[in-house]
Structures are given as structure tokens and as C-alpha cells.
Design a protein around this motif. Structure first.
Motif, mmCIF file in Angstrom:
data_model
loop_
_atom_site.group_PDB
_atom_site.id
_atom_site.type_symbol
_atom_site.label_atom_id
_atom_site.label_comp_id
_atom_site.label_asym_id
_atom_site.label_seq_id
_atom_site.Cartn_x
_atom_site.Cartn_y
_atom_site.Cartn_z
ATOM 1 N N UNK A 22 0.879 -1.302 0.046
ATOM 2 C CA UNK A 22 0.002 -0.065 -0.094
ATOM 3 C C UNK A 22 0.713 0.992 0.046
ATOM 4 N N UNK A 23 2.028 1.155 1.089
ATOM 5 C CA UNK A 23 2.845 2.386 0.887
ATOM 6 C C UNK A 23 3.760 2.595 -0.601
ATOM 7 N N UNK A 24 4.036 1.454 -1.116
ATOM 8 C CA UNK A 24 4.691 1.923 -2.223
ATOM 9 C C UNK A 24 3.872 2.250 -3.460
ATOM 10 N N UNK A 25 2.544 1.943 -3.125
ATOM 11 C CA UNK A 25 1.382 2.339 -4.268
ATOM 12 C C UNK A 25 1.098 3.915 -4.124
ATOM 13 N N UNK A 30 4.220 10.339 -7.005
ATOM 14 C CA UNK A 30 5.016 10.594 -7.648
ATOM 15 C C UNK A 30 4.562 10.718 -9.298
ATOM 16 N N UNK A 31 3.833 9.806 -9.714
ATOM 17 C CA UNK A 31 3.230 10.203 -11.114
ATOM 18 C C UNK A 31 2.316 11.246 -10.942
ATOM 19 N N UNK A 32 1.597 11.524 -9.972
ATOM 20 C CA UNK A 32 0.831 12.925 -9.974
ATOM 21 C C UNK A 32 1.580 14.071 -10.160
ATOM 22 N N UNK A 33 2.758 13.978 -9.552
ATOM 23 C CA UNK A 33 3.775 15.100 -9.654
ATOM 24 C C UNK A 33 4.198 15.448 -10.683
ATOM 25 N N UNK A 87 7.275 -4.979 -3.265
ATOM 26 C CA UNK A 87 7.776 -4.034 -3.773
ATOM 27 C C UNK A 87 8.590 -2.897 -2.885
ATOM 28 N N UNK A 88 9.735 -2.343 -3.141
ATOM 29 C CA UNK A 88 10.291 -1.490 -2.039
ATOM 30 C C UNK A 88 10.189 -0.281 -2.684
ATOM 31 N N UNK A 89 10.834 0.940 -1.762
ATOM 32 C CA UNK A 89 10.954 2.013 -2.259
ATOM 33 C C UNK A 89 11.824 2.322 -3.525
ATOM 34 N N UNK A 123 9.784 6.101 -11.282
ATOM 35 C CA UNK A 123 9.552 7.446 -11.176
ATOM 36 C C UNK A 123 10.774 8.030 -12.006
ATOM 37 N N UNK A 124 11.863 7.796 -11.676
ATOM 38 C CA UNK A 124 13.315 7.868 -12.562
ATOM 39 C C UNK A 124 12.946 7.874 -13.817
ATOM 40 N N UNK A 125 12.494 6.519 -14.157
ATOM 41 C CA UNK A 125 12.513 6.127 -15.586
ATOM 42 C C UNK A 125 11.602 6.963 -16.507
ATOM 43 N N UNK A 126 10.604 7.826 -15.703
ATOM 44 C CA UNK A 126 9.526 8.435 -16.501
ATOM 45 C C UNK A 126 10.231 9.740 -16.652
ATOM 46 N N UNK A 127 11.015 10.321 -15.734
ATOM 47 C CA UNK A 127 11.459 11.922 -15.904
ATOM 48 C C UNK A 127 11.870 12.228 -17.324
#
Lengths: 341, 341, 341, 341
Positions: free
Chosen positions: A263-266, A272-275, A328-330, A337-341
Motif C-alpha cells: 500500500x505504501x509503495x503504491x 510521484x506520478x501525480x507530480x 515492492x520496495x521504495x 519514477x526516475x525512468x519516467x522523468x
């Protein structure tokens, strides 16, 4: 490759594998009458806050849904479900195979059966002079989280329970991914609430850290569920296999801790995606995230992570599912998120 | 009081009552092996133009639908139906009670399953990567006329048949009111066409002049339908009761003549109402007419005829069903129209 | 040719045909809500001596057995029956098709389920430590008369009822040939007794003078049997067809009078055969007689009457069934006996 | 305490636990499409000697029996079984719950369905003029070993296969304890024989060294068994859990080696008991031994081993089951025999 494709494609949490290995050399009573199962049931009763709850361990989700519904419905009754509900779509007609119609209602954007929708249906059903010629509503099926990762609020569940009481319906909640719902930062639903409101619900193991197994929790004693689930092939000869796992899951809050990781990783992923300005459809509060990614974003992601395309659009963009889990980890989230930047 | 409320609230055509009375004193072979049934089957085979057709007499519509579908579907298959189809709504879950899902598609305005809708569904079904997790389409259920009195055209049926061939589906047509469809001034569908296109269909007796009884016509020999319909309680010990009636119905074209009375009086009614500017929803071509009447018109009608309100509107107007039958006369129609003037 | 082959190979008693003809011209409420059905139900309630009895009219025996059992059994339950019971042998697996096992016990020589046999089974069932792995006994099925024409005594039925109470079983009695049982000169079982002891039983029409139809009598109100029997295809659109017949059958004791004809001619036949030294297997007290005839006797009979061979023996003799009915006359019996002299 | 009480009360063989632990960290395709399952299926096809065999992994025995039978029977068909067969007695009516009757025939002393018994039944069934009113035989169910540890000979299986061909029946063999049958010193039945004769059979895992799992082997490709077993709740989301185990079981003949341990220790036990003059009922050739022990012998045994009483006799003696498994050692057997001296 980071795996966000699904939450049931690896084995179990190491704690469970250790427990299984430890239990492997010794003799256990069969058919769920073993000491591990007894202990696990006791812990679940405590977690649910209902000393009278009757707990059974079944193997998988479709089996559990069909077996429970067949046991609680009378022959002329159907079960009300969101049209997008798992029993309505993805169980190969398992409920119908036991003789019962799935009565589908339009879901809200989160895949939930809104209390207002349910009330309107029930009123109009009984207002129809031909209603005795139809399959009679006998139970309400909810899943929490829904197929779209949506979460019911406590208020919604209480309203649905009140409707069930008013119309003589049983309430059944499918918790295949319950750990991720209970651990959501945004929920006000906990196990004692479910134990108090649902006639029966299940605590999902398969998608929440177990090798297999779902813990079915009835609010009241079920003198006949033993032959009922044996009859559906849902009684494991080596029931201790499930007891060992649920015993471990309900020791030191492991179940909730596993759920929290997903839940927390989601939640971090969503933030992050919202940002990054990524839209969602819908923006769910549990371990399944449904962002709409551009063609360019998709290409970037494909190199780093595995995930599922939910729907492709003509412009190359797509609605995708990013499914986190107890593994899933942090770092995984950061990498996405990095990949999408 | 003129009765336009329904087509199954009186006994049978006098010819059938006479035949039943005549057959009453004598001994008959049981379970449908009597001479009357043999004669009736022979006449039906001739009418359908298929000497290989296998004919069985069942008692009522819901029984026939469930019994036939249970016999032709494999356990993992569902049946495709218009969402407004009788099996989907008004049979208390009879098909599901035999273990099969009813797969509902949006109907057109006449209650028909449009070939384009069927094609789109089938394409998208098999394009879905999760399709093996769903109930598999196994048969198509049509009713002719539909619940709204709609009629398929020969072209539509041929297109649906082609889709069935392409996708390995059986085609089943519910002809509960078939007489009124066959006798419609606007149809190009006849018995030989149905016998050629459908794997199985039934020629409705109950609503078309019989006391009870439906003649199920399979395109091919059915070595196992005898135990199959016995098992569903659909085999009448005194099968000659049905044989006598269908023998009479298929003597001197009585079935079509009865249908013609219902269809022609409906056509006259429609023409008259149209002339009065009454709108329809929909404007059907068989024995059920669905005009929308104003509050004033409703009041006028209520004194003279019995009929069913389909839907009431806030302004006092209503969508009503005027259902003609083999008993409806030209005088009845004239009286209705007169009342509305 | 005198017909002793079966009791369901002719139409209905003239009184019923007259009633059907009289009712044929007029309009009736549908689905059993007509005035004739209401009247018939009222008369049956009076005959049974239970103002709370809930009565439904179904069409045939297999349909009734499967529909009633499916409604009163819970999914994990089976129904106990004599191994020679109709549901166990001659209904093509109709009960199993609704999901329930038929649990067969050895019958006594009259085809009856002896109370002692039932008690022994129930004791040993619950004494077996693996009993929860078996289909659970949920109801007891009796037929009166049995397949062999045997009759239960009031004492036997009371003892079976007590066992049902002790073990939580429902009691269902199949009265397909009930008229001949009630009218037997040797019985102490009447309708009020059945109405008081059985959770549900049916008063057979098809074999006792009706064209078709069985009157199902529940001891208590059944709020859900309407959709339950609709779902099994057992609800007749033109329910008045059955109401008219049962109204006639329960007017001026016609049902019992018809039964008396069958029962008395059977008794006379039995006495006559006994006087001729003919053995029986068994010697039943209702309308089915099972004499063992020599080859010579068989030859003599064949010229005069039609009947069924039950079992042929190597020496040319055979166990035959001589089945009287409401149509059998004293002259018929005399002719049979004369033929054998 | 030596455990001879049952063969499904411990976990799995160490080789399988090691394989599960090794597979636990990694990602697998879901629903049985993983590489381990593919490998296991390939090995099973090779072992069976049929490259076209279609293999599916299910979870447990009752589930497998009901799921397979529901898939291969047509609605009007029942399955023939020995009256003592597992599906007839100890599955809570699971087969009936899918709509099919279990047609029981008297077993021989080893719990086997003798070919002669089957032939006699089939002949008499079709000779009965009322056979179309009965549930039609559709398949034959055998278990090998039987409930009493009995083994079919190759000749018996060939004769049964010939009867199946003659009467249009499918042949299904339940191999819940197959390892112990295949490894029996007295058998002439091997996997290729079963693969060639049976339409479908299963290789039991649960009782033969696996945590859970049964490998269903169809002689021919089954395009629809995927939705068919999904529908019965028998498709595991984490199918690799079963694939990993069967991959290990079919590597280096582990399955047969495990079977050999159980079969050989049973044979040694039998020989030893026989030498002590202990009678058997029956004297079986697989891992279940059924000696009749005196009161004195029972007392001696109780201190050393756990076992099941099958039937107690008034004189204090009892028929017991001594059930060896892949875990039983030569020392265990020696200790048992020593205890009885």
C-alpha cells in the motif's frame, strides 16, 4: 526488471516459507483439524474481534467465492455484484455453475457498488409486479479493494449493511487483496468492522504474501460449512499447509505489515506520478494504480519494469496497471519514477 | 370488456378442445410415443421442410428454454441473449439453475440482438487476453417475436447463423409467440427458414392457441434428448395431450390461421392508432403493440378494454401493451379505436 | 381388450373434461392466480384439515419431485429414498441434476422404507467418524403407494416422522397414485394424517383421473416456492388448466371416488387371483397387483387384456403388473378372472 | 511413535520442499503457464509415453474427481463407480453437486469394479425397456489403488476399456495413491498403460510426497478444460506451486522411488504379519494393509504406532488399516512386527 505486473507471481513471504519448512518434518492432524490451523483461527478471531467467528481456510479466490455463495444462497436466489466484479467477469461462470445468477449493477468509477445504486435497484426490483418471476436477490458481493483498486469507506459499508438488513440479504466481502486495503493510508475500514458488518468475508492470502490460501470468516458458527466446502473440492487434505501460513501471517501483525509495503509503495508511486502530471483512471487508494501513460512514457517504462496494459488508445497512449505487492520496495518506486522523468 | 392484456389467459382454440375431447376416451401410448404425437411430428417436419428434424413436445416456455439450453451447452459455456430476453429477465434464473451463465448484450429498439452487436461482442471477447477466464459463449438465444414484439428479418437471421458458424455457436430460437411472427404481414421469415438456420427452435403452443405445449424442433436427430428432457421434468407421462393439440394445430394450417388473426388485428390496431397520431415505443410488427397513450386516452380505454401498463410517466401518460391473440376480432379493434376517438 | 397396462394412458375423468370445456371460453388470471385455482386450493386445505397449508399445482411427477426436493434441501444435503424409489431409478437423475445425492436404503418387500431401516441408517451414519465427508441426510422421500403398490401404515408414518424430528430431516411424500392409496380398503392413512405429518406431499392428478397435474401441499406457508418452481420450469402460464381440474377433483369427493374404483377393482382382482391359487410378489393393497402367472395363464390373459411383464422366468412364467385405475370396472375384473379359469 | 495412520498428514518430500524454497524468490508466469509447469508436463508426457497427452495440475482429489467428471459427462449421464468408491461415499456428494448421478455397482473384495460386474450391468441396463428413463451411463470411474488398497491388473483394465469402447463410455482413473500402485511388487500396470487406456487419469501428488497437487492426464488435447477447471475453482493463480512439485517428482524417477518406499514397506509388513498368522481383509498389494488384529495385538500396537480402526468386533478384535507412505522405513516395519511378537 522491476515487477509491477501482478501480485500473485512469486511464492510466499520468507516468514511463511520458513514456517512451512519448519512444519514439514512433523505429523499434523488432517482436514484442517491440526494445531496450526487452530492457532491461526484463534488469532484471526482475535484480529476480527469476534470470539464466535467461524474460520475456514480455502485455497483460492474463485473457489472461495463460488463455495461461499453456494452455501449462503437459497436455490432461487442470485447474488448482487458490481458489473465489473470478479465473480461477474473473470470466474468462468463459477457462481452460475453452482446454480445462481449474478445480478449485476453498474459500478462507480472505483469499481464499487454504491449504496445508492443498490438501494435504487432493490426498490425498483420489489416495485416491479413481475418480481417473483425473476431470480431473487439473496446476497450482496463486494470486493475490497475492488477490481480497480477502489476502497469502500466505513460509511458505505454500514449503509450497505443496513440495506441488507432491510431486504433480508446476506453480505459477503471478497478480500483477495485485503491486506492492501487494510494498510491503505486512506482507509477507515479495519478487520473488526468487516467482522461486524459482513455475514462472511475472506482474508486473502494468495495475493498478500501466502503461497496459496484464503481465510473465510463467518460472523456466526456454521455447522454445515464443513461438508459444504468438501463438496466443492475446497477442503484440503493437508489443511495444515494453510494453517501454518495463516498462523505466520497473523503473528506479529505480519499480514498488515506485508499489506503496508504494497500500500505504501503504491501511495508513493501515485504521488510521484501525480507530480509528473500523469492522469489516473481511476486514482485508487490500494496496491493497484491505473495511470494513463503516453507512448513515450510507455516506451521508457518497458525497459525497466514489467506491467500490464489495461487498454490501448489510438494515439499510442495506454491505461496501464501498476501493481505493487508486499515485495515492492521504495527503490522500485524510485526507479519507476526516475525512468519516467 | 375486450381483453388485450395477454395471450395466455384463456384456454385453447375450439378445434383443439374438440380434439382433446375426442381423444379422451381412448387409450394412448405414453411418454410421447402415441400415434397423435407421431402424426403431429410428421406434419411439423413437413412444415419445416426437414425430414430429419427431431421433434419433441414440451409443456411451457421457461421449461423449454432451460431444458434445451442445458442439453446443448457444455458446462463451461454460457448463452448469449439480448439483455431484455426472457431467459435473462423473467425465468427466475432457470438457465443459471442448470449451471450456465446468460451472457447479455444490449438489444436494439425492437428487443432484437442485432448481428452487428453480436459480431462486435464475439470479436472483442476473443481479443481479450483473459477470455479463457470467462464463461465461454456456446449458443445464441433469440426470440421471435422478441419481448417487444420485434421481428428478425431473414437477412438478420442468416447473418447471425454465419456468426454462429464462424464462432462454433449453436443457434436457438424461442418461438413462444411464433404464430404471430409467421403471420405478420411484414415478415420474410417462415418455418423452413427457421428449420434450416436454427440448430433448434420451438413452435409455441401456449400463447398461440393451445392449452399448453411447445414443439421443439432440432435440425438433427437427438439420440439423448429423451433422457435429457425427462431429467428436467419436461417429459409428460400423457404426452398424447400435447400430440393431440399439435396434430390439430398443424392440420389445415390452423397454426398459421390462428397466428394470422392475432397478427392482422394487431396490424389494424397499429394502423388505426397511427392514424390517431399515437406514438409507439417500439412500433412492432407482431401481436404486441406498445403505444404511448395520454392520461385522457388511458382513461377512455380503461372502461372498454383490459391491458397492461408497461411504464407510467409523471404527466399521467403511459407506455402500454396491447396484446392481441388468435381470439381478437376486427370488432375488438374497431371498438378500441372508437374508444380513443 | 381390457387395459391393465398402466394408469396414465388415457385422458381425464369425464367430469374434468367437462370442466375444462366449460372453462375454455373465458378469461382467467395467469400463473395460478385464477379463481379456479383459488377454489381448488381452498378445498384441498379443507380436505387436508390445515388452513395454513400452502398449495401449488405442478404438471407432472418427476418435475414435482425434483422441484420440491431442490427447494427443501440445502446444497450439502441428499435425500433418503428406498433403493427402488422412483427418484432413485426412473427419473433420469433429475434430483442429482439439481445437485443433490439420492441416498438409497434397502426397501422392504412392499417397496417401503421401513422405519427400522431408516433408524439404523441414521444411527450408523452419525456414528461414522467420517460422516462430515459424506452427503448429509436432509430429507426423507416416501411414495405412497410405493412403486410396488405398497402402503405405509399410519404407525409407520408416525415413526418416520419422529425420526425426521430427531434428526432434523424434512419429510416429503410422493402421492402420484395417492387416490388409490387413500381409497384402499386396508389403509388407515388419510389426507389429514399426511397433512399433519409431512412437511410437504403431493396429491397426484395425472395417474388419478386428471389430464395432468399434481397438487403440492406444504404444511407451512412457502414465501419462496413461487420463484423456486418458476425456476425449474414448473410454473404453468395457464395455471387455471390445473386449477380447473383439481377444483373438479375435490368437488363431491370425486378424487376419492375415482381412487375407490381403482382400489376396489384391484382388491377384487387380488381376491379372485388368490382364490385361483396365484402367488403375488408382493401382494399389494393398492391399484397395482403383482401376480406371478404361469406360461399357460399368461397366454390366456394376453388375448383379453394388455398388461406389463415385470420379470420373465426361465420356465415361461412371469411376474406381471396388473394396474387398475379409475376406469376399471367390475366387469373388467370378472373378465380377467374368467380368462384365467 | 510410528505413524501408520495415514499418508497425507505430513508435508512433502525434502526434494520438493527444497525445490519450493529455491523457486520462492523468483517471478513465475501465473495460472500454470510458468516454465516449471511446462517442464513438469513435458516429463509427464514422456513418462506416460504420449506426446499428445494434455496435462493439468489441480490441487486435491475430490476437486479433481468432480472437475474432471463434470467436464467429460454430458448432463444426462452418470458415472459408474464401485459402491465403495471415493466419489460414491466420501466426497460429500461432490459429483452430484455438479448434476450427475453416481451409478454404483458392487465391488469385488479388493474394492475393484470387476469387468464382469460392469458387463453384466451394461447388458442389463440396455436390456431394460425403461432405460431411457434412467440416468445414462457416461463414464467409468476406477481408483487404482482402490479404497481397500486393491490393484487392477492390466488384463482387467483392458477388458474395462473394451467395454467402454463398446458402450461409448469414457474411462477415468483416480490415482490419488498411484505411486504406491505403480511401485507395487505385484503389479503389471505402468504409466504408459494407463496413458493408453484411460481417456483421463490422474497422478496423485498429495498422498505421494507432495504438499498438494494432482496431475490430470488426458489422452487427447482438451481445448476447453482451462475454463472448465477455472469454473470449478480448481485453477491455482500460483500454478507454479504445483509445477515445481511435479517437476521435482518427475525428475530422476522420484515419484516412483517415493512410491517404492511405501509399497515395499507395506509388502514387508504384510509378509511379517502373515508369518505371524494374522488374517487380512482384504490382503492388498499396495500401501494400505488391512489386517484383523486380536484385542491383545491391538493393545501391544497402540503403544508403538498410530493407526486407524476400520471396524471393531464384539470380541475386542478389529480390522485396522496400517497405511505406509514414502516416509515409512524398514525400521518402522521391524518395530511393528517386533511389537506384535
Amino acid at each position: 526488471m522491476i515487477d509491477l505486473s501482478c501480485d500473485y507471481n512469486v511464492g510466499c513471504a520468507p516468514e511463511l516459507m520458513a514456517a512451512l519448512a519448519a512444519a514439514n518434518g512433523t505429523q499434523h492432524a488432517t482436514y484442517g483439524f491440526d494445531a496450526c490451523s487452530a492457532r491461526a483461527k484463534e488469532k484471526i478471531r482475535a484480529a476480527v474481534g469476534n470470539a464466535d467467528a467461524d474460520v475456514f481456510f480455502l485455497v483460492g479466490g474463485t473457489q472461495t467465492n463460488a463455495t461461499v455463495l453456494a452455501a449462503i444462497l437459497r436455490p432461487w436466489e442470485g447474488v448482487i455484484s458490481a458489473a465489473s466484479g470478479h465473480i461477474a467477469v473473470h470466474e468462468s461462470g463459477a457462481v452460475e455453475a453452482t446454480g445462481h445468477k449474478v445480478l449485476t449493477l453498474e459500478a462507480d468509477e472505483f469499481g464499487r457498488l454504491a449504496p445508492g445504486t443498490l438501494r435504487a435497484y432493490l426498490r425498483s426490483f420489489y416495485a416491479d409486479p413481475t418480481y417473483t418471476h425473476m431470480a431473487q436477490p439473496g446476497a450482496v458481493y463486494l470486493s475490497h479493494p475492488t477490481e480497480l483498486g477502489g476502497l469502500y469507506t466505513a460509511a458505505m459499508l454500514r449503509e450497505i449493511r443496513a440495506l441488507c438488513d432491510e431486504y433480508g440479504l446476506r453480505l459477503f466481502l471478497d478480500g483477495a487483496r485485503l491486506a492492501y486495503a487494510l494498510a491503505s493510508p486512506e482507509t477507515d475500514v479495519d478487520l473488526p468492522l468487516l467482522g461486524g458488518l459482513c455475514d462472511v468475508f475472506y482474508i486473502g492470502g494468495t495475493k498478500c504474501g501466502a503461497l496459496c490460501g484464503e481465510a473465510v470468516v463467518f460472523r456466526e458458527k456454521q455447522p454445515h460449512f464443513f461438508p459444504a466446502h468438501k463438496q466443492r473440492g475446497a477442503l484440503l487434505a493437508k489443511g495444515f499447509l494453510l494453517g501454518v501460513q495463516f498462523d505466520a501471517l497473523f503473528t506479529d501483525d505480519l499480514y498488515l505489515r506485508l499489506g503496508k509495503r504494497g500500500a505504501e509503495s503504491a501511495a508513493a508511486l501515485r504521488e510521484g506520478l501525480r507530480a509528473l502530471g500523469v492522469p489516473f483512471s481511476p486514482e485508487s487508494a490500494s496496491n493497484q494504480q491505473f495511470p494513463v501513460l503516453t507512448a513515450e512514457q510507455l516506451e521508457k517504462l518497458r525497459e525497466k519494469i514489467s506491467f500490464e496494459i489495461w487498454q490501448s488508445y489510438p494515439d499510442g497512449s495506454a491505461l496501464v496497471r501498476l501493481c505493487t505487492s508486499w515485495r515492492t520496495t521504495a527503490d522500485d518506486v524510485a526507479a519507476v519514477l526516475e525512468a519516467l522523468k
